[in-house]
Design a protein around this motif. Structure first.
Motif, PDB file in Angstrom:
ATOM      1  N   ASP A 131      -1.579  -0.919  -6.713  1.00  0.00           N
ATOM      2  CA  ASP A 131      -2.964  -0.985  -7.184  1.00  0.00           C
ATOM      3  C   ASP A 131      -3.262  -2.351  -7.784  1.00  0.00           C
ATOM      4  N   GLU A 132      -4.532  -2.605  -8.028  1.00  0.00           N
ATOM      5  CA  GLU A 132      -4.969  -3.781  -8.792  1.00  0.00           C
ATOM      6  C   GLU A 132      -5.937  -3.282  -9.851  1.00  0.00           C
ATOM      7  N   VAL A 133      -5.694  -3.671 -11.086  1.00  0.00           N
ATOM      8  CA  VAL A 133      -6.618  -3.329 -12.168  1.00  0.00           C
ATOM      9  C   VAL A 133      -7.173  -4.631 -12.732  1.00  0.00           C
ATOM     10  N   LEU A 149     -11.075  -1.217  -9.543  1.00  0.00           N
ATOM     11  CA  LEU A 149      -9.735  -0.668  -9.297  1.00  0.00           C
ATOM     12  C   LEU A 149      -9.548  -0.598  -7.786  1.00  0.00           C
ATOM     13  N   GLN A 150      -8.526  -1.255  -7.279  1.00  0.00           N
ATOM     14  CA  GLN A 150      -8.296  -1.241  -5.830  1.00  0.00           C
ATOM     15  C   GLN A 150      -6.881  -0.743  -5.528  1.00  0.00           C
ATOM     16  N   VAL A 151      -6.707  -0.198  -4.332  1.00  0.00           N
ATOM     17  CA  VAL A 151      -5.378   0.267  -3.933  1.00  0.00           C
ATOM     18  C   VAL A 151      -5.079  -0.214  -2.513  1.00  0.00           C
ATOM     19  N   ILE A 195      -3.798  -1.873   4.494  1.00  0.00           N
ATOM     20  CA  ILE A 195      -5.232  -1.629   4.328  1.00  0.00           C
ATOM     21  C   ILE A 195      -5.505  -1.491   2.840  1.00  0.00           C
ATOM     22  N   GLU A 196      -6.726  -1.800   2.457  1.00  0.00           N
ATOM     23  CA  GLU A 196      -7.062  -1.781   1.035  1.00  0.00           C
ATOM     24  C   GLU A 196      -8.325  -0.964   0.791  1.00  0.00           C
ATOM     25  N   PHE A 197      -8.270  -0.129  -0.230  1.00  0.00           N
ATOM     26  CA  PHE A 197      -9.388   0.732  -0.639  1.00  0.00           C
ATOM     27  C   PHE A 197     -10.077   0.049  -1.811  1.00  0.00           C
ATOM     28  N   ARG A 198     -11.369  -0.317  -1.659  1.00  0.00           N
ATOM     29  CA  ARG A 198     -11.950  -1.284  -2.586  1.00  0.00           C
ATOM     30  C   ARG A 198     -13.223  -0.851  -3.308  1.00  0.00           C
ATOM     31  N   SER A 199     -13.587   0.414  -3.196  1.00  0.00           N
ATOM     32  CA  SER A 199     -14.912   0.785  -3.715  1.00  0.00           C
ATOM     33  C   SER A 199     -14.936   1.286  -5.162  1.00  0.00           C
TER      34      SER A 199
HETATM   35 MG    MG Z   1      -7.639  -6.551  -3.800  1.00  0.00          MG
END
Ligand code: MG
Ligand code: ADP
Ligand code: MG
Ligand code: MG
Ligand code: MG
Length: 625
Positions: A49-51, A248-250, A431-435
């Protein structure tokens, strides 16, 4: 925020002369990687993840709170210290920091529970750098951004806004790395004017009709841009209002390219749903908005399209969306995909589309280039100009570099990102979930991120079919941002996610892909008649039953699912709803849509308490654990 190269970024007038060069070589670099790794298989199911965090400064005497531009200094110290299990990254605002795990998590069940403790570790490490009165918060948008006197700095700050021309936010709030100011400036120059974002204001009992903000002329830019503001809207005028938000992205690595494409499509359908469930940003520039999410703001804040491209003047080259927006096409070759689902007219770079289709290898008398769906996706991303071109990086070895590709790729900020491996790396297809909007506590952020992780596992294990037409996903994206969407709106969703073999054989084509409008409660918790639609939590739970989890892990995961379930039902308020409630019930709020700074001070104090208590992680969970 993408790659941070060192070099001299070109001003727009010069950068644009290299646009074609960057695109041509970018696709060449993609093709080299694609042909090298397209058949690679059995990569590990890594994820991470990215916070994004904000650094605030609380003045307890004056009862006010400001953004604090010491984040870069803290970031540097943390990086110098070296921490194996956390990576800290710069972000757009000088008050922002991004943190990710030191290395991605793996597919084991033990790794599921490492997420929250890693998130706590990140927060603790940053907190250990803080001085008195500083506070680190995971808040999607800072409510007072762009109001008067909202920046805390130990040295006097220059007020100029050379890059953005904003009347409200000085360039001094933008990260010092040249990339960020260049992005800001070049977006404005490419567009031919500064960006303009109009956010509908929340109409309260004492709100003026019409609501028109008073805007004092800027000492250099006067009232530049204000002719584009609308009545009954909050007017925002620069990139920082959007890119200065936290999310918050995963990211997931799939075992091969097909699986990555499959997950990309399935998760794309979930992006509006999870955005609405994570809604957390109802106040902008000191006013209550009638929307709950940051998405349209961030999309408008980097919209570099010209009047012609936006269809405001006659042209034959329309571009339907900002470079920060929802995806326009599905990309999987899986047999569940039907071409009718891609029902948005896709603007493509035709030259590069042909290049990708024609570039390939001969196999059994067939020329195998990049297939139509993937080539279309890439050719769609490559309609954009590169915004930051570094003088020193113009000529590259396309076999050993991905810089030009990443230049275009990383400034297409969409709801999902398909991340091909980079040149010379052993990384797989991701792949990245970005919403999603960022949540206040580590518990909540872990719950949201893990929910997506578990859904990806369930999607793959049960071979779920989530397809609906992509235009409906877009409609969901619009619906998902309005005030209290999570409880008030309905969303298009597929009603049969499991593909029974019988249906496939007996019911041909059209009948087998029905979708309907459902509430988020139905989508997440299932319909009253669960036979009709079980809900995503039940699907995740049946996946969890296939794992042999120990009691402790089961209990923790149930708590996460309980939070998601509660938010969907409305038994737990979204951050947006909670914030709105806090403001509208505060004695100093005059029901005129304007949020006094003392109210925000109290709000942040309350957030601080909740952050420190890791709120929502309590024993009130009613899942029976
Ligand atoms: Mg990202
Ligand atoms: P970006 O900012 O470009 O989206 P980041 O480098 O900030 O990407 O990382 C995104 C997330 O991807 C991090 O959580 C990181 O741990 C994770 N990650 C790194 N490598 C992999 C991998 N091979 N597979 C899946 N996730 C990965
Ligand atoms: Mg980021
Ligand atoms: Mg990142
Ligand atoms: Mg990033």
């Amino acid at each position: 925020m993408g790659l941070l190269s060192l070099g001299t970024p070109l001003l727009w007038q010069e950068a644009k002369t290299y646009a074609e060069h960057v695109r041509d070589h970018g696709i060449e670099q993609f093709l080299n990687v694609y042909h090298r790794v397209k058949d690679r298989n059995r990569d590990g199911l890594f994820w991470g993840d990215e916070v994004e965090y904000m650094l605030l400064y609380l003045d307890h005497e004056k009862k006010n709170v400001k953004v604090n531009i010491r984040a870069e200094e803290i970031l540097k110290t943390l990086r110098d210290q070296g921490h194996d299990d956390v990576i800290f990254q710069p972000e757009y605002g000088r008050y922002m920091i991004e943190a990710t795990p030191g290395k991605p998590f793996g597919s084991s069940t033990q790794d599921l529970l490492k997420l929250e403790s890693n998130m706590r570790k990140r927060r603790e490490l940053i907190n250990s750098m803080l001085r008195p009165n500083e506070f680190l918060i995971t808040l999607t948008s800072f409510p007072l951004l762009g109001t008067s006197d909202f920046i805390h700095s130990e040295v006097p700050l220059d007020e100029n806004a050379d890059a953005s021309h904003s009347l409200f936010i000085p360039d001094n709030l933008i990260n010092m790395h040249a990339r960020f100011k260049t992005l800001t400036r070049n977006i404005r120059e490419r567009r031919g004017e500064k960006v303009a974002i109009n956010v509908p204001v929340f109409r309260d009992t004492n709100t003026n009709v019409p609501f028109v903000e008073e805007i004092a002329p800027h000492k250099t830019y006067g009232l530049e841009g204000t002719n584009r503001r609308l009545n009954d809207h909050i007017y925002l005028d620069c990139m920082c209002f959007g890119m200065g938000c936290c999310c918050l992205q995963v990211t997931f690595q799939a075992c091969n390219i097909s699986e990555a494409r499959k997950l990309y499509d399935a998760l794309a359908v979930l992006t509006p749903i999870m955005m609405a469930l994570s809604a957390a940003s109802p106040i902008h520039k000191g006013y209550l908005a009638d929307t709950d999410c940051r998405w349209k703001i961030i999309s408008g804040s980097v919209d570099d399209r010209t009047d012609e491209e936006r269809g405001l003047k006659d042209s034959n080259y329309l571009i339907n969306k900002s470079r920060y927006d929802s995806i326009d096409s599905f990309i999987s070759n899986d047999d569940k995909f039907k071409s009718k689902y891609n029902d948005i007219n896709l603007v493509k770079n035709e030259k590069l589309y042909r290049r990708m289709r024609d570039n390939g290898t001969l196999s059994l008398f067939h020329w195998i280039g990049v297939d139509e769906l993937l080539a279309s996706h890439m050719a769609h991303l490559f309609i954009r100009d590169p915004l930051v071109v570094y003088k020193e990086l113009i000529d590259q070895d396309d076999k050993n570099s991905s810089d030009h590709f990443e230049n275009i790729q990383s400034t297409n900020w969409q709801t999902m990102r398909f991340k091909p491996p980079t040149a010379n790396s052993s990384i797989g297809w991701r792949i990245e979930f970005r919403s999603m909007e960022v949540q206040l506590t580590d518990f909540e952020n872990a719950a949201y991120a893990l929910f997506i992780v578990l859904l990806t596992r369930a999607i793959l294990s049960f071979n779920l079919n989530l397809y609906i037409p992509i235009s409906k996903v877009d409609q969901n994206m619009q619906r998902g941002q309005v005030r209290d969407a999570v409880l008030k709106e309905k969303f298009y969703f597929r009603n049969h996610l499991y593909e029974s073999k019988n249906t496939i054989i007996l019911v041909k084509d059209d009948d087998s892909d029905e979708f309907e409008e459902m509430t988020i409660d139905e989508i997440i918790n299932g319909k009253e008649n669960v036979e009709e639609f079980p809900g995503l939590i039940a699907i995740v739970e049946s996946y969890l039953e296939t794992l042999s989890l120990d009691v402790e892990s089961q209990c923790r995961i149930s708590k996460y699912l309980c939070l998601i379930s509660g938010r969907a039902k409305g038994s737990v308020k979204t951050m947006a709803n909670w914030t709105r409630h806090f403001v509208t019930t505060h004695p100093l709020y005059k029901h005129d849509s304007k949020v006094p700074s003392e109210v925000i001070y109290d709000f942040v104090q309350k957030c601080k308490e909740m952050t420190e208590n890791n709120a929502f992680d309590d024993n009130k969970c009613n899942c029976g654990c």
